[in-house]
Design an enzyme around this catalytic site. Structure first.
Site, short mmCIF file in Angstrom:
data_model
loop_
_atom_site.label_atom_id
_atom_site.label_comp_id
_atom_site.label_asym_id
_atom_site.label_seq_id
_atom_site.Cartn_x
_atom_site.Cartn_y
_atom_site.Cartn_z
N PRO A 1 88.79 4.44 36.37
CA PRO A 1 87.41 3.98 35.68
C PRO A 1 86.47 4.70 36.92
O PRO A 1 86.67 5.28 37.94
CB PRO A 1 87.24 2.88 35.77
CG PRO A 1 87.98 2.05 36.65
CD PRO A 1 89.14 2.91 37.01
N TRP A 2 85.00 4.74 36.52
CA TRP A 2 84.06 5.25 37.13
C TRP A 2 83.39 4.41 38.12
O TRP A 2 82.47 4.84 38.75
CB TRP A 2 82.89 5.77 36.34
CG TRP A 2 82.63 5.13 35.00
CD1 TRP A 2 83.03 5.29 33.71
CD2 TRP A 2 81.62 3.92 35.13
NE1 TRP A 2 82.55 4.45 32.80
CE2 TRP A 2 81.50 3.83 33.75
CE3 TRP A 2 81.01 3.50 35.83
CZ2 TRP A 2 81.01 2.61 33.04
CZ3 TRP A 2 80.03 2.72 35.48
CH2 TRP A 2 79.95 1.91 34.02
N LEU B 1 92.01 -4.14 31.64
CA LEU B 1 90.92 -3.95 30.59
C LEU B 1 89.78 -4.79 30.61
O LEU B 1 89.63 -5.18 31.89
CB LEU B 1 91.69 -4.09 29.20
CG LEU B 1 93.09 -3.11 29.19
CD1 LEU B 1 93.51 -3.37 27.65
CD2 LEU B 1 92.79 -1.95 29.17
N SER C 1 78.67 -6.90 29.41
CA SER C 1 77.60 -5.71 29.70
C SER C 1 77.93 -4.56 30.70
O SER C 1 77.56 -3.54 30.55
CB SER C 1 76.21 -6.37 30.23
OG SER C 1 76.43 -7.05 31.43
N HIS D 1 142.42 18.82 41.48
CA HIS D 1 141.76 20.10 40.66
C HIS D 1 140.48 19.59 40.09
O HIS D 1 140.44 18.60 39.51
CB HIS D 1 142.87 20.34 39.37
CG HIS D 1 142.43 21.69 39.02
ND1 HIS D 1 141.52 22.01 37.90
CD2 HIS D 1 142.89 23.04 39.14
CE1 HIS D 1 141.46 23.05 37.57
NE2 HIS D 1 142.38 23.91 38.39
N CYS E 1 84.44 -4.88 37.47
CA CYS E 1 85.37 -5.77 36.23
C CYS E 1 85.42 -6.98 36.36
O CYS E 1 85.54 -7.60 35.24
CB CYS E 1 86.59 -4.84 36.28
SG CYS E 1 87.60 -4.98 38.01
N ASP F 1 148.52 25.03 37.06
CA ASP F 1 147.84 23.87 36.64
C ASP F 1 148.26 23.02 35.57
O ASP F 1 147.51 22.61 34.55
CB ASP F 1 146.34 23.95 36.81
CG ASP F 1 145.73 24.71 37.88
OD1 ASP F 1 146.62 24.62 38.96
OD2 ASP F 1 144.69 25.37 37.91
#
Length: 902
Positions: free
Chosen positions: A572-573, A674, A805, A106, A707, A142
């Site tokens: 990032p760019w 980072l 930098s 069931h 980086c 049932d």
């Protein structure tokens, strides 16, 4: 033990097969009469094995068992009746006849939901737990004693089908076999059913499935999903009865904007949107319905409700006509009671059931070279003519919903015409941002505006995350096997290669990358990255682990590596496409979906990538791209409760903020690449010419916007002056100019703000006492050009000795001859630890220093030598987690441990 199986359907067939496999003797099978000339699967399976099969249309008359039924049953000598799925009422004389009695399956946790349609009522009542019961059959409804129960969690968007397929079917089969095993071993319990908590609702019928609108949205959703497929929850609208299917409460990011659909009795009108039909409860919360069925049985996408006809019928080619006739034969085999399959023949009105949908989908796959239809496709095109039209559109790749409409910006440049998307990319489509906001993206070569790019708001982020979540939880991406996923990524890499000149040109225009470098590195390594991780898709494996055994039983413990879900990637760019690829490729290979935020100043290659992803066949919603600011887009991704992972490359300051937001929102997983201040130590015993060349590359590669650029060079005293002299000579040879010119070696800085920062950086260095040997100024020409710069006599306390930098500025410091430990200490005296380098011919010195340097990457007698197979990431405040290599996959996977006892 001799068993009689009484039941029907695939469930009954599977229970029968498992009982036979366990070694039990099935002495007879009782199933339903053939329907429309088709035998039930249980009866077919038993007939193959030569087991007696009985198909009684009825077992009793006026409450009395038919004597011939009892006589045939008694000839079998059954010791147990097993009723795996039984829709007939079996007389108690049969139930009580075997010495072990009868057990029945069931689909409810009895006493909850006694009677028929138990699965439906589990959903309709909004139960958080579902499951099944195997009980000892009696003459009640049932109410017999319980033998075995198993439960599962009911998910918010579960339907009868998903609950049945995920748990009730596979676990129910195992439960029936387990129950028989307990009976055979004399260990089967008989637990009286309590009356407390017992419910009984009538069987679901069409006339009773009308929606009551005077209730909350969740209750309406439960009613629709509880009636899903059969009989279907309906309402009155537009002068007819409409039946709703495929409901969800997941409306994150959806805005109730579109054409109103007045509904009789509803709290407020529904709204037809691109996602489907939005409905409202009396609590003003929303639910979404994706499919609508008309009174004539035709089903459509809810989003198409007001669109009318989708267009003229396709004219089939000769080859397609052959396919159509072959498919007509398939329909004829599935529908044997139909004399002739016409274009108007309706699949379901001709007697087809849900199992026949599965068969039709499989037949299409065999006939059409692996074309995979969804079950929903069959429900959307129920007549043969409509089905052939749908099939041919799929085969031609002309599915209307998959067509891209792209508002390109076109430019003739670099001896080619480039076409650049500039809108947001959400759910497989390019679209304007909320309120149609835009911003200018600038060409750093001359400061001109390339084009206007859509500027997303928080609502756009929510839409993108909702699309990614839906693609992960409900879309094709999670259903295809890993090898097929890899093939899609290979195809994407191939398309990137075919468009490599266009991508490199866009990278030069938008980021100022020197074209030849963009072609080789920005784009070339991106292609390699996708190919590398495409190969990993079907090699993501778990393990088996020996654990302490629970005697006398035994255990099997294994691990699975699973995708996390929706991932946010913030790039990032400096390398717009390459950084996107480094994170997106392993993310997709692991099976996740993604929302990508390219840098606001360099969005165009990312958006072009979105176009190529669609061409590669990546399903809708798997990849979403939102250029824009970190404040609006990046922050919202970090805060969003449905995003489960953030991958970020950028500054340490922003990385810390993201990590905090991820912790406070939903403790999402984070990987961070980072800032850096990578030391490069050059010893007097090096190959000086090579050290000069590599030292130049370590600083000036990609205009210093790198980086892992060497942020500080330590040069041994005895070669210091000679090294500086050679570097200055090489700097003078560098050609500054248009990055699209093939002989240019040094292009513009990425954007104006960064150029200004570099000027101030040099001025501060000189003010603190460093010697400016060359450079240090903006180049007097249009654009954001900065002179390659060399600063010497840099002391450890200076700002430029400590801070990055991120530009073409070489910082040189001396160290005393032979003073290895002191220079090593100075190199490590930084909170950054991304990369480092050593130049020496002394292998012992090189190994000693490489052991001591606190950086994620150490280069010896080389620099910038990254590869897609080698993991990349930093130590200390340069972040944690890895890009590239096998380790990158771990950033986008979670490990699940599973333990069996047997």
């Amino acid at each position: 033990m001799k068993i009689a199986v009484i039941g029907q359907s695939l469930f009954g067939q599977e229970v029968y097969c498992h009982l036979k496999k366990e070694g039990y003797e099935v002495v007879g099978v009782f199933t339903v009469p053939d329907k429309d000339g088709k035998a039930d699967p249980l009866g077919l399976e038993a007939e193959k094995d030569g087991v007696p099969v009985f198909k009684f249309p009825r077992w009793r008359v006026r409450g009395q068992i038919l004597p011939e039924v009892m006589a045939q049953y008694q000839t079998l000598g059954a010791e147990l009746n097993v009723l795996p799925f039984c829709s007939q009422f079996i007389p108690m004389e049969i139930i009580n006849a075997p010495r072990h009695g009868s057990i029945i399956y069931h689909p409810s946790l009895l006493p909850r939901h006694r009677g028929a349609s138990a699965i439906n009522w589990t959903l309709i009542h909004g139960d958080k737990k579902g499951g099944f019961t195997i009980f000892w059959a009696d003459d009640g409804l049932d109410t017999g004693d319980l033998l075995l129960q198993k439960e599962c969690e009911v998910l918010p968007d579960d339907t009868v089908s998903t609950l049945y397929n995920r748990f009730l079917f596979p676990e129910g089969i195992k439960g029936m076999v387990q129950a028989v095993r307990l009976i055979a071993e004399g260990r089967a319990p008989r637990i009286p059913q309590p009356e407390k908590g017992a419910t009984y609702e009538g069987i679901q019928k069409k006339e009773t499935a009308k929606i009551n609108w005077d209730q909350p949205a969740e209750a309406i959703h439960n009613w629709i999903r509880g009636n899903d497929k059969v009989p279907g929850a309906w309402t009155e609208a537009c002068g007819q009865k409409l039946t709703f299917f495929n409901s969800t409460l997941n409306t994150s990011g959806l805005v109730p904007e579109g054409e109103a659909l007045p509904i009789t009795g509803a709290h407020r009108p529904g709204v037809i949107t691109k996602a489907g039909l939005l409905l409202f409860g009396n609590d003003d919360r929303m639910l979404l319905v994706k499919n609508i069925q008309f009174e004539d049985g035709k089903m459509i996408l809810a989003s198409h409700f007001f669109q009318g006809a989708t267009g003229n019928a396709l004219e089939l080619t000769e080859e397609e006509l052959v396919t159509a006739e072959a498919m007509r034969s398939v329909w004829q085999r599935i529908l044997p009671n139909v004399m002739k399959v016409e274009d108007s023949t309706d699949f379901f009105k001709s007697g087809a059931a849900s199992v026949d949908v599965v068969r039709l989908v499989e037949e299409v796959k065999d006939l059409c070279d692996g074309l995979e239809l969804e079950n929903e496709d069959v429900y959307m095109a129920t007549t043969f003519g409509d089905f052939i039209q749908l099939l041919v559109r799929k085969l031609r790749g002309e599915d209307e919903d998959d067509e891209q409409v792209i508002d390109y910006v076109e430019m003739s440049v670099n001896k080619q015409t480039i076409r650049m998307p500039h809108q947001l990319f959400i759910g497989g489509k390019f679209m304007d941002a909320e309120d149609a906001k835009t911003y200018d993206t600038i060409n750093p070569t001359d400061g001109s505006v390339i084009c206007q790019v859509s500027l997303p708001q928080a609502a756009d982020v929510d839409k993108a995350v909702a699309a990614a979540k839906d693609a992960f939880e409900n879309g094709l991406w999670g259903k295809i096997n890993a090898r097929d996923r890899g093939q899609l990524l290979y195809k994407l890499a191939d398309l990137m290669e075919q468009h490599q000149e266009e991508l490199a040109t866009i990278e030069s225009l938008d980021a100022g990358a020197v074209y030849t470098l963009a072609l080789k590195t920005h784009v070339g390594m991106s292609i390699q990255t996708f190919r590398y991780f495409a190969g990993w898709c079907d090699k993501i494996q778990g393990s088996t682990i020996p654990i302490n055994q629970a005697r006398p039983n035994r255990n099997l413990t294994l691990t699975k590596k699973e995708p996390i879900g929706v991932c946010g990637i913030i790039i990032p760019w400096n390398y717009p496409l390459m950084m996107l690829s480094w994170k997106t490729a392993p993310c997709l290979a692991a099976g996740n979906t993604v929302v990508i935020k390219p840098a606001q100043v360099t969005p165009l290659t990312a958006l072009k990538f979105g176009e190529l992803a669609v061409k590669a066949g990546i399903p809708k919603g798997v990849i979403n791209i939102l250029p824009g600011s970190g404040i609006h887009v990046g922050q919202r991704l970090s805060d969003h409760p449905d995003v489960r992972k953030i991958g970020f490359t950028g500054s340490t300051e922003v990385g810390k903020h993201i990590m905090k937001s991820c912790a406070l929102s939903n403790l999402k997983k984070v990987s961070l690449e980072l800032g850096g201040k990578s030391p490069l130590i050059i010893f007097a015993d090096c190959d000086l010419n090579k050290a000069v060349q590599m030292g130049m590359s370590s600083v000036f590669f990609n205009k210093g916007e790198n980086c892992i650029a060497a942020g500080r060079l330590f040069v041994e005293d005895s070669i210091h002056d000679q090294f500086v002299q050679k570097v200055v000579e090489e700097v003078k040879k560098m050609k500054i100019g248009n990055p699209l010119d093939r002989d240019t070696t040094h292009g513009p800085q990425n954007h104006k703000a960064h150029l200004n920062k570099l000027i101030e950086y040099c001025q501060r260095g000189v003010k603190e006492g460093a010697t400016l040997v060359c450079g240090g100024n903006q180049v007097p020409r249009p654009g954001f050009f900065f002179e390659p710069t060399v600063l010497t006599n840099v002391e450890d306390h200076m700002f430029i000795a400590k801070e990055e930098s991120f530009g073409p500025i070489m910082i040189i410091s001396r160290f005393a001859d032979g003073d290895v430990d002191t220079v090593l200490s100075r190199a490590n005296a930084t909170e950054f630890g991304l990369a480092s380098g050593i130049f020496t011919r002394d292998i012992n010195k090189a190994l000693y220093i490489s052991d001591k340097l606190q950086a994620g990457t150490v280069f010896i007698n080389t620099y910038n030598k990254t590869d897609v197979a080698a993991p990349f990431g930093g130590f200390k405040q340069s972040g944690f987690g890895k890009d590239l290599g096998e380790e990158a996959l771990h950033e986008y996977l979670r490990i699940k441990t599973i333990t069996f006892e047997y």
